[in-house]
Design a protein around this motif. Structure first.
Motif, PDB file in Angstrom:
ATOM      1  N   LEU A 101     120.945 -11.859  79.275  1.00 40.71           N
ATOM      2  CA  LEU A 101     119.927 -11.236  80.123  1.00 40.71           C
ATOM      3  C   LEU A 101     119.248 -12.229  81.072  1.00 40.71           C
ATOM      4  CD1 LEU A 101     118.278  -9.020  77.371  1.00 40.71           C
ATOM      5  CD2 LEU A 101     119.679  -8.216  79.274  1.00 40.71           C
ATOM      6  N   GLY A 102     119.483 -13.522  80.851  1.00 39.83           N
ATOM      7  CA  GLY A 102     118.847 -14.537  81.682  1.00 39.83           C
ATOM      8  C   GLY A 102     117.348 -14.651  81.409  1.00 39.83           C
ATOM      9  N   LEU A 103     116.974 -14.501  80.131  1.00 40.29           N
ATOM     10  CA  LEU A 103     115.556 -14.537  79.756  1.00 40.29           C
ATOM     11  C   LEU A 103     115.337 -15.554  78.646  1.00 40.29           C
ATOM     12  CD1 LEU A 103     115.006 -10.683  79.778  1.00 40.29           C
ATOM     13  CD2 LEU A 103     114.198 -12.301  81.491  1.00 40.29           C
ATOM     14  N   VAL A 104     114.092 -15.682  78.198  1.00 45.00           N
ATOM     15  CA  VAL A 104     113.721 -16.638  77.162  1.00 45.00           C
ATOM     16  C   VAL A 104     114.007 -16.044  75.784  1.00 45.00           C
ATOM     17  CG1 VAL A 104     111.785 -17.932  76.176  1.00 45.00           C
ATOM     18  CG2 VAL A 104     111.943 -17.614  78.645  1.00 45.00           C
ATOM     19  N   ALA A 105     114.676 -16.825  74.943  1.00 40.35           N
ATOM     20  CA  ALA A 105     115.102 -16.343  73.628  1.00 40.35           C
ATOM     21  C   ALA A 105     113.928 -15.922  72.750  1.00 40.35           C
ATOM     22  CB  ALA A 105     115.934 -17.411  72.923  1.00 40.35           C
ATOM     23  N   ARG A 106     112.850 -16.695  72.739  1.00 43.70           N
ATOM     24  CA  ARG A 106     111.712 -16.356  71.868  1.00 43.70           C
ATOM     25  C   ARG A 106     111.143 -14.991  72.248  1.00 43.70           C
ATOM     26  NH1 ARG A 106     109.879 -16.430  66.991  1.00 43.70           N
ATOM     27  NH2 ARG A 106     108.028 -15.197  67.187  1.00 43.70           N
ATOM     28  N   TRP A 107     111.076 -14.718  73.557  1.00 44.26           N
ATOM     29  CA  TRP A 107     110.544 -13.432  74.008  1.00 44.26           C
ATOM     30  C   TRP A 107     111.488 -12.302  73.616  1.00 44.26           C
ATOM     31  CZ3 TRP A 107     111.501  -9.831  78.174  1.00 44.26           C
ATOM     32  CH2 TRP A 107     110.446  -8.914  78.349  1.00 44.26           C
ATOM     33  N   ILE A 108     112.784 -12.528  73.749  1.00 46.65           N
ATOM     34  CA  ILE A 108     113.762 -11.507  73.363  1.00 46.65           C
ATOM     35  C   ILE A 108     113.641 -11.220  71.868  1.00 46.65           C
ATOM     36  CG2 ILE A 108     116.233 -10.994  73.122  1.00 46.65           C
ATOM     37  CD1 ILE A 108     115.188 -10.688  75.962  1.00 46.65           C
ATOM     38  N   LEU A 109     113.433 -12.256  71.061  1.00 49.31           N
ATOM     39  CA  LEU A 109     113.266 -12.041  69.621  1.00 49.31           C
ATOM     40  C   LEU A 109     112.021 -11.199  69.353  1.00 49.31           C
ATOM     41  CD1 LEU A 109     114.351 -12.632  66.802  1.00 49.31           C
ATOM     42  CD2 LEU A 109     112.922 -14.686  66.770  1.00 49.31           C
TER      43      LEU A 109
END
Length: 183
Positions: free
Chosen positions: A123-131
């Motif tokens: 998604l091209g996003l930050v992993a912590r936020w996706i979690l």
């Protein structure tokens, strides 16, 4: 040529632009300048005073602390131009598992960091936020309208491990998704 309604709108607009604090002196100046709109100017002056009073009564901390709802996994994927199906395919995860995460049917604490890392890459996003999104996601599934007085009850949530083990993945894919070296 302007109508009186358009002229009134313009005068009221100018009044709001020019007046920061309504005082009797300011009100007198404006009603003398536009006597044909004196009642409307007074009415808007009262509105400005009411808004100022309400703003002063509301604690600023309450305004700043208003929580923003966490988006669903579907909303995040759509923001990146993908459907849940596309995201699942790109991550090489069964679509049913991604759908279950989006609907909150997977135990949130069991969703591994690896899911977030791979999802963030796609998604091209930050992993912590996706979690955080995946763990908070609980979009209600679309269900048919039945005549029952109450809707269907939610069953027991599966763990990530249960979902992966019950899937039709290859052994290699299962091993990848069950490896917790990123925890």
């Amino acid at each position: 040529m302007t109508t009186s309604s358009e002229e009134l709108d313009e005068v009221i607009f100018q009044f709001h632009q020019a007046v920061d604090v309504v005082t009797p002196k300011v009100l007198k100046e404006w009603t003398n300048r536009y006597p044909q709109y004196a009642n409307e100017i007074r009415s808007h002056a009262v509105e400005i005073a009411d808004m100022e009073l309400l703003a002063s009564l509301r604690p600023q901390a309450a305004v700043e602390a208003a929580p923003r709802p966490m988006p669903t996994l579907r909303a995040v994927a759509q923001g990146a131009g993908l459907s849940l199906r596309d995201l699942a395919d790109a991550m090489n995860v069964p679509r049913s598992i991604v759908s279950d995460i989006n609907a909150g049917r997977i135990e949130p604490a069991s969703i591994p960091r690896r899911f977030a890392r791979v999802g963030a890459e796609k998604l091209g996003l930050v992993a912590r936020w996706i979690l955080d999104v995946a763990r908070a996601s609980s979009e209600p599934p679309a269900v048919a309208a039945f005549k029952a007085k109450i809707g269907p009850s939610e069953g027991r949530k599966r763990s990530w491990q249960e979902a992966i083990e019950a899937s039709e993945m290859t052994d290699e894919a299962r091993a990848f998704w069950l490896n917790d070296d990123e925890e």
